[in-house]
Motif scaffolding. Sequence first.
Motif, PDB file in Angstrom:
ATOM      1  N   GLN A   9      55.189  15.104  75.964  1.00  0.00           N
ATOM      2  CA  GLN A   9      55.325  14.800  74.485  1.00  0.00           C
ATOM      3  C   GLN A   9      53.890  14.764  73.948  1.00  0.00           C
ATOM      4  OE1 GLN A   9      55.913  12.634  77.100  1.00  0.00           O
ATOM      5  NE2 GLN A   9      55.084  10.733  76.497  1.00  0.00           N
ATOM      6  N   LEU A  10      53.849  15.007  72.746  1.00  0.00           N
ATOM      7  CA  LEU A  10      52.526  15.281  71.986  1.00  0.00           C
ATOM      8  C   LEU A  10      51.693  14.017  72.066  1.00  0.00           C
ATOM      9  CD1 LEU A  10      50.761  17.082  70.164  1.00  0.00           C
ATOM     10  CD2 LEU A  10      51.901  15.695  68.032  1.00  0.00           C
ATOM     11  N   MET A  11      50.421  14.175  72.603  1.00  0.00           N
ATOM     12  CA  MET A  11      49.776  12.771  72.618  1.00  0.00           C
ATOM     13  C   MET A  11      48.974  12.386  71.164  1.00  0.00           C
ATOM     14  SD  MET A  11      48.041  13.390  76.362  1.00  0.00           S
ATOM     15  CE  MET A  11      47.236  11.617  76.424  1.00  0.00           C
ATOM     16  N   ASN A  12      49.185  11.069  70.941  1.00  0.00           N
ATOM     17  CA  ASN A  12      48.508  10.546  69.708  1.00  0.00           C
ATOM     18  C   ASN A  12      48.604   9.201  69.829  1.00  0.00           C
ATOM     19  OD1 ASN A  12      48.236  11.158  66.753  1.00  0.00           O
ATOM     20  ND2 ASN A  12      49.998   9.597  66.467  1.00  0.00           N
ATOM     21  N   GLY A  13      47.190   8.652  69.765  1.00  0.00           N
ATOM     22  CA  GLY A  13      46.759   7.507  69.927  1.00  0.00           C
ATOM     23  C   GLY A  13      45.548   7.251  71.054  1.00  0.00           C
ATOM     24  N   VAL A  14      45.611   6.018  71.623  1.00  0.00           N
ATOM     25  CA  VAL A  14      44.710   5.861  72.563  1.00  0.00           C
ATOM     26  C   VAL A  14      45.228   5.608  73.772  1.00  0.00           C
ATOM     27  CG1 VAL A  14      42.865   4.073  73.366  1.00  0.00           C
ATOM     28  CG2 VAL A  14      43.216   4.071  70.839  1.00  0.00           C
ATOM     29  N   TYR A  15      44.599   6.287  74.724  1.00  0.00           N
ATOM     30  CA  TYR A  15      45.132   6.451  76.151  1.00  0.00           C
ATOM     31  C   TYR A  15      44.024   6.256  77.204  1.00  0.00           C
ATOM     32  CZ  TYR A  15      48.777   9.035  73.936  1.00  0.00           C
ATOM     33  OH  TYR A  15      49.908   9.626  73.489  1.00  0.00           O
ATOM     34  N   GLU A  16      44.604   5.331  78.179  1.00  0.00           N
ATOM     35  CA  GLU A  16      43.714   5.077  79.181  1.00  0.00           C
ATOM     36  C   GLU A  16      44.190   5.601  80.738  1.00  0.00           C
ATOM     37  OE1 GLU A  16      41.738   0.799  80.872  1.00  0.00           O
ATOM     38  OE2 GLU A  16      43.798   1.076  80.217  1.00  0.00           O
ATOM     39  N   ARG A  17      43.202   5.902  81.230  1.00  0.00           N
ATOM     40  CA  ARG A  17      43.516   6.295  82.831  1.00  0.00           C
ATOM     41  C   ARG A  17      42.740   5.479  83.784  1.00  0.00           C
ATOM     42  NH1 ARG A  17      41.933  10.939  86.262  1.00  0.00           N
ATOM     43  NH2 ARG A  17      40.034  11.388  84.826  1.00  0.00           N
ATOM     44  N   LEU A  18      43.357   4.992  84.482  1.00  0.00           N
ATOM     45  CA  LEU A  18      42.601   4.241  85.397  1.00  0.00           C
ATOM     46  C   LEU A  18      42.084   4.874  86.763  1.00  0.00           C
ATOM     47  CD1 LEU A  18      45.235   1.008  85.669  1.00  0.00           C
ATOM     48  CD2 LEU A  18      43.161   1.469  84.182  1.00  0.00           C
ATOM     49  N   LEU A  19      40.580   4.664  86.970  1.00  0.00           N
ATOM     50  CA  LEU A  19      40.132   5.340  88.077  1.00  0.00           C
ATOM     51  C   LEU A  19      39.757   4.362  88.895  1.00  0.00           C
ATOM     52  CD1 LEU A  19      37.747   7.643  85.594  1.00  0.00           C
ATOM     53  CD2 LEU A  19      40.006   8.019  86.860  1.00  0.00           C
ATOM     54  N   PRO A  20      39.155   4.946  90.408  1.00  0.00           N
ATOM     55  CA  PRO A  20      38.757   3.997  91.504  1.00  0.00           C
ATOM     56  C   PRO A  20      37.623   3.323  90.970  1.00  0.00           C
ATOM     57  CG  PRO A  20      39.247   6.439  92.138  1.00  0.00           C
ATOM     58  CD  PRO A  20      39.039   6.408  90.683  1.00  0.00           C
ATOM     59  N   ASP A  21      37.214   2.281  91.586  1.00  0.00           N
ATOM     60  CA  ASP A  21      36.021   1.249  91.554  1.00  0.00           C
ATOM     61  C   ASP A  21      36.007   0.467  90.313  1.00  0.00           C
ATOM     62  OD1 ASP A  21      34.902   2.033  94.083  1.00  0.00           O
ATOM     63  OD2 ASP A  21      34.166   3.977  93.209  1.00  0.00           O
ATOM     64  N   ARG A  22      37.206   0.179  89.895  1.00  0.00           N
ATOM     65  CA  ARG A  22      37.337  -0.536  88.495  1.00  0.00           C
ATOM     66  C   ARG A  22      36.605   0.176  87.144  1.00  0.00           C
ATOM     67  NH1 ARG A  22      35.652  -6.714  89.639  1.00  0.00           N
ATOM     68  NH2 ARG A  22      33.459  -5.917  89.845  1.00  0.00           N
ATOM     69  N   GLN A  23      36.957   1.448  87.125  1.00  0.00           N
ATOM     70  CA  GLN A  23      36.554   2.473  86.153  1.00  0.00           C
ATOM     71  C   GLN A  23      37.701   2.833  85.407  1.00  0.00           C
ATOM     72  OE1 GLN A  23      33.053   3.370  85.417  1.00  0.00           O
ATOM     73  NE2 GLN A  23      33.040   1.328  86.579  1.00  0.00           N
ATOM     74  N   ALA A  24      37.587   3.170  84.206  1.00  0.00           N
ATOM     75  CA  ALA A  24      38.503   3.763  83.343  1.00  0.00           C
ATOM     76  C   ALA A  24      37.948   4.840  82.424  1.00  0.00           C
ATOM     77  CB  ALA A  24      39.185   2.443  82.496  1.00  0.00           C
ATOM     78  N   GLU A  25      39.056   5.820  82.250  1.00  0.00           N
ATOM     79  CA  GLU A  25      38.651   6.944  81.247  1.00  0.00           C
ATOM     80  C   GLU A  25      39.456   6.571  79.813  1.00  0.00           C
ATOM     81  OE1 GLU A  25      38.823  11.861  81.037  1.00  0.00           O
ATOM     82  OE2 GLU A  25      39.623  10.714  82.731  1.00  0.00           O
ATOM     83  N   ILE A  26      38.892   6.682  78.840  1.00  0.00           N
ATOM     84  CA  ILE A  26      39.607   6.331  77.462  1.00  0.00           C
ATOM     85  C   ILE A  26      39.493   7.729  76.835  1.00  0.00           C
ATOM     86  CG2 ILE A  26      39.567   4.836  75.548  1.00  0.00           C
ATOM     87  CD1 ILE A  26      40.209   3.384  78.289  1.00  0.00           C
ATOM     88  N   VAL A  27      40.623   7.931  75.906  1.00  0.00           N
ATOM     89  CA  VAL A  27      40.465   9.113  75.166  1.00  0.00           C
ATOM     90  C   VAL A  27      41.296   8.705  74.046  1.00  0.00           C
ATOM     91  CG1 VAL A  27      42.677  10.205  76.130  1.00  0.00           C
ATOM     92  CG2 VAL A  27      41.049  11.595  74.601  1.00  0.00           C
TER      93      VAL A  27
END
Length: 239
Positions: free
Chosen positions: A32-50
């Motif tokens: 589906q088309l992405m629209n909004g705030v998305y988070e991807r959880l990463l190792p070492d308690r990090q996160a990627e936000i787009v």
Amino acid sequence: MADAWILHPDYRTPPIPQGVMPGPWRHPDGGQLMNGVYERLLPDRQAEIVTVWFGYPLSRWLGPRMPRFSNPMVSPWNPVLSLGVALDPTAPVPYADELWCDRWIAEALLYGRKPYGAFTLPPEEALAWLAECGGAGLVYQARVIGEVIRVVAGRAEPYAHLFDLDALIADYRDVLPPEPAEREAAALEAHRHRSPALDYVLGDDGEARFALTPLSVRGLTLGYPPGETAARIAAEAMA
């Protein structure tokens, strides 16, 4: 793209436009088309936000997860829509004209989406905003600059009333090295009984004083996500 993007609904997401082709970002789970705030959880308690608008990414950053703190006036959209951020200068963006971000800041202040901000508008628009702001708990300063009016405004309530400072300080202590963590914790603690309006709106040098505040206070006052701010603090500490 990764297969673990989590959507965080946020009413700041700009509306879907008419007459614009959708961008390339699709969610790996279903397409589906992405629209909004998305988070991807990463190792070492990090996160990627787009932040994505109609399939076009506007911002993308990495930072530590800070799970204790949340607040309706704090959002990854706030720096994006206040500053007119875009990752691809050739892609469509929601910013309709050169005053779009100023109008967005003005509205965000009125509706409790930002605790502090500055904007410049034509006199008729600025005066209409001033007529509405009294019921929004805002204090402002306005000055005429040529043919426009510049307004600086902030919430009058103390920081401790606006934000869960204990949760935010605990998160900073978890994710930063000890020295910057204690420095930023002390800065936040010192603001507990102060307010954005009294400190950084009233007085002739409010904006200048605001520019000198520690990053944790500055980011919080602007409604920027603390994970992004913490990443900047950590980078400065390592430099």
